[in-house]
Design an enzyme around this catalytic site. Structure first.
Site, PDB file in Angstrom:
ATOM      1  N   TYR A 140     -15.336  -5.964   4.904  1.00 55.34           N
ATOM      2  CA  TYR A 140     -14.863  -6.754   6.171  1.00 55.34           C
ATOM      3  C   TYR A 140     -16.000  -7.368   6.948  1.00 55.34           C
ATOM      4  CZ  TYR A 140      -9.768  -6.799   5.847  1.00 55.34           C
ATOM      5  OH  TYR A 140      -8.417  -7.050   5.539  1.00 55.34           O
ATOM      6  N   LYS A 187     -12.615   2.774  -6.204  1.00 54.69           N
ATOM      7  CA  LYS A 187     -12.752   2.225  -7.563  1.00 54.69           C
ATOM      8  C   LYS A 187     -14.140   2.562  -8.017  1.00 54.69           C
ATOM      9  CE  LYS A 187     -11.810  -0.937 -10.930  1.00 54.69           C
ATOM     10  NZ  LYS A 187     -10.865  -0.730 -11.763  1.00 54.69           N
ATOM     11  N   ASP A 219      -6.487   0.341  -8.750  1.00 56.42           N
ATOM     12  CA  ASP A 219      -5.509  -0.241  -9.627  1.00 56.42           C
ATOM     13  C   ASP A 219      -4.332   0.796  -9.903  1.00 56.42           C
ATOM     14  OD1 ASP A 219      -7.327   1.190 -10.992  1.00 56.42           O
ATOM     15  OD2 ASP A 219      -7.743  -0.339 -12.622  1.00 56.42           O
ATOM     16  N   ASP A 243      -5.918  -2.209   3.457  1.00 54.71           N
ATOM     17  CA  ASP A 243      -5.325  -3.402   3.885  1.00 54.71           C
ATOM     18  C   ASP A 243      -4.260  -3.906   2.793  1.00 54.71           C
ATOM     19  OD1 ASP A 243      -4.656  -5.886   5.516  1.00 54.71           O
ATOM     20  OD2 ASP A 243      -5.903  -6.727   4.193  1.00 54.71           O
ATOM     21  N   ASP A 247       0.438  -3.333   3.036  1.00 53.59           N
ATOM     22  CA  ASP A 247       1.431  -4.358   2.659  1.00 53.59           C
ATOM     23  C   ASP A 247       2.100  -4.269   1.575  1.00 53.59           C
ATOM     24  OD1 ASP A 247       0.113  -5.852   4.633  1.00 53.59           O
ATOM     25  OD2 ASP A 247       0.384  -7.918   3.607  1.00 53.59           O
TER      26      ASP A 247
HETATM   27  C1  IPM Z   1      -4.172  -6.213   9.104  1.00 52.22           C
HETATM   28  C2  IPM Z   1      -4.147  -7.713   8.990  1.00 52.22           C
HETATM   29  C3  IPM Z   1      -5.803  -8.135   9.373  1.00 52.22           C
HETATM   30  C4  IPM Z   1      -6.722  -7.302   8.496  1.00 52.22           C
HETATM   31  C5  IPM Z   1      -5.966  -9.570   9.397  1.00 52.22           C
HETATM   32  C6  IPM Z   1      -5.193 -10.282  10.569  1.00 52.22           C
HETATM   33  C7  IPM Z   1      -7.393  -9.866   9.896  1.00 52.22           C
HETATM   34  O1  IPM Z   1      -4.057  -8.225   7.890  1.00 52.22           O
HETATM   35  O2  IPM Z   1      -4.249  -5.521  10.197  1.00 52.22           O
HETATM   36  O3  IPM Z   1      -3.866  -5.518   8.035  1.00 52.22           O
HETATM   37  O4  IPM Z   1      -7.223  -7.750   7.265  1.00 52.22           O
HETATM   38  O5  IPM Z   1      -7.033  -6.127   8.639  1.00 52.22           O
HETATM   39 MN    MN Z   2      -3.145  -6.707   6.534  1.00 51.90          MN
END
Ligand code: IPM
Ligand code: MN
Length: 352
Positions: A140, A187, A219, A243, A247
């Site tokens: 990042y 990884k 993975d 990240d 999700d």
């Molecule tokens: C998160 C979001 C952020 C990230 C974005 C909005 C930059 O997806 O906080 O998970 O990738 O960290």
């Molecule tokens: Mn995110």
């Protein structure tokens, strides 16, 4: 206690979910005789519109002076073609970096079987793990750019031992208060940064003989989180893998809208749901406020207000069990609005 809280609503559903969170925090403050003072600042698309900058200096200065930051969410496809550094997300990333919020804690808890998770119910019972995501390093924040007349692009992934040690220590400290297990996700069969993570985390592990440390490739971890979510306690991982895994983990809980997070720095901390700005739902009163409200509860915990945090979480649990839920977790015929969920939680808190 008196606390000064910087509030950054951001874009899309940000203002709506933050509104509910403040309402709920105020009910806690009233009950326990605290004073929370809120001041609003701008980050994201709203800041671009107002100041031509996704994060004005004033926001950073104010956040550095406050006791904590409540953050909504940022982003809008309107800015997709904006150059690097100028997009809404860049505001958030700069804030994390400037405030040194190196440790992002994302609990994944299944509160109730009332959810629309496509995963088999028997796999969901008792899932309770926490992702420790490194937040100010890695791909990042490494050097980025184009070469070869724009026909080649690069994003460097760099980690120092010190960065890994800081979050690693936090993960082990958390594990000893939980189920004594840390899973480092990396990884290491391909990436040099991952090898440094392994070496460093193994060293830290020597100081925590009671914590079982295991290693998993990203993975495989992506698969195991769905196949066997109960096997995890603390997942420790880098910025990018964290990240993605967070999700994915939200699918287990039934909705991305349910997951909170705390971004901890050496001096300051910020509390933000893991979801994005969901522009399609903006101003429709349908967004799930629980990710934000539960981030507020992580803030209370951070302030040392443990009774307060417990009551807030009990209220959230009760709202879900009473089926006062937004349409992402319950059939729309029976769903409640964003406001109604907030109101229910406030009422529960006041009546206890
Ligand atoms: C998160 C979001 C952020 C990230 C974005 C909005 C930059 O997806 O906080 O998970 O990738 O960290
Ligand atoms: Mn995110």
């Amino acid at each position: 206690m008196n606390k000064n809280i910087s509030v950054i609503e951001g874009d899309g559903i940000g203002p709506e979910v933050i509104k509910q969170t403040i309402k709920v925090l105020n009910s806690i403050a009233k009950k326990y005789n605290h004073n929370f003072f809120y001041k609003k600042y701008f980050v994201g698309g709203v800041a671009i519109e107002k100041f031509g900058n996704p994060i004005p200096e004033k926001t950073i200065d104010a956040c550095l002076k406050s006791d904590a930051i409540l953050f909504g969410c940022v982003g809008d496809s309107k800015y997709d073609s904006y150059p690097r550094g100028k997009r809404p997300e860049d505001g958030l990333l700069k804030l994390r970096k400037k405030m040194n919020l190196f440790c992002n804690i994302r609990p994944v808890i299944v509160y109730s079987k009332i959810n629309k998770s496509p995963i088999k119910k028997e796999l969901l019972d008792g899932v309770n793990f926490v992702i420790y995501r490194e937040l100010t390093g890695g791909i990042y924040f490494g050097e980025k750019g184009r070469s070869n007349n724009g026909n080649e692009a690069f994003d460097y992934c760099v980690y120092s031992k010190k960065e890994i040690q800081k979050i690693g220590e936090m993960a082990f400290k958390a594990a000893i208060k939980r189920k004594n297990k840390v899973t480092l996700v990396d990884k290491a069969n391909v990436l040099e940064t991952s090898r440094l993570w392994r070496e460093t985390v193994k060293e830290i592990g020597l100081d925590y003989p009671n914590v079982y440390l295991d290693f998993m490739y990203i993975d495989n971890a992506a698969m195991q989180i769905i196949l066997n979510p109960k096997n995890f306690d603390i997942i420790l991982t880098d910025n990018m893998f964290g990240d993605i895994l967070s999700d994915e983990s939200s699918v287990i809980t039934g909705s991305l809208g349910l997951l909170p997070s705390a971004s901890i720095g050496e001096n300051k901390s910020m509390f933000e749901p893991i979801h994005g700005s969901y522009p399609k739902a903006k101003n429709k009163n349908i967004a799930n406020p629980l990710g934000s409200i539960l981030s507020g509860s992580m803030m209370l915990d951070h302030f040392g207000m443990h009774k307060e945090k417990n009551l807030l979480e009990e209220a959230v649990k009760n709202s879900i069990e009473s089926k006062i839920c937004t349409t992402d977790i319950i059939d729309s015929d029976f769903s409640s609005t964003t406001e109604e969920v907030g109101d229910y939680i406030v009422k529960y808190i006041i009546n206890q």
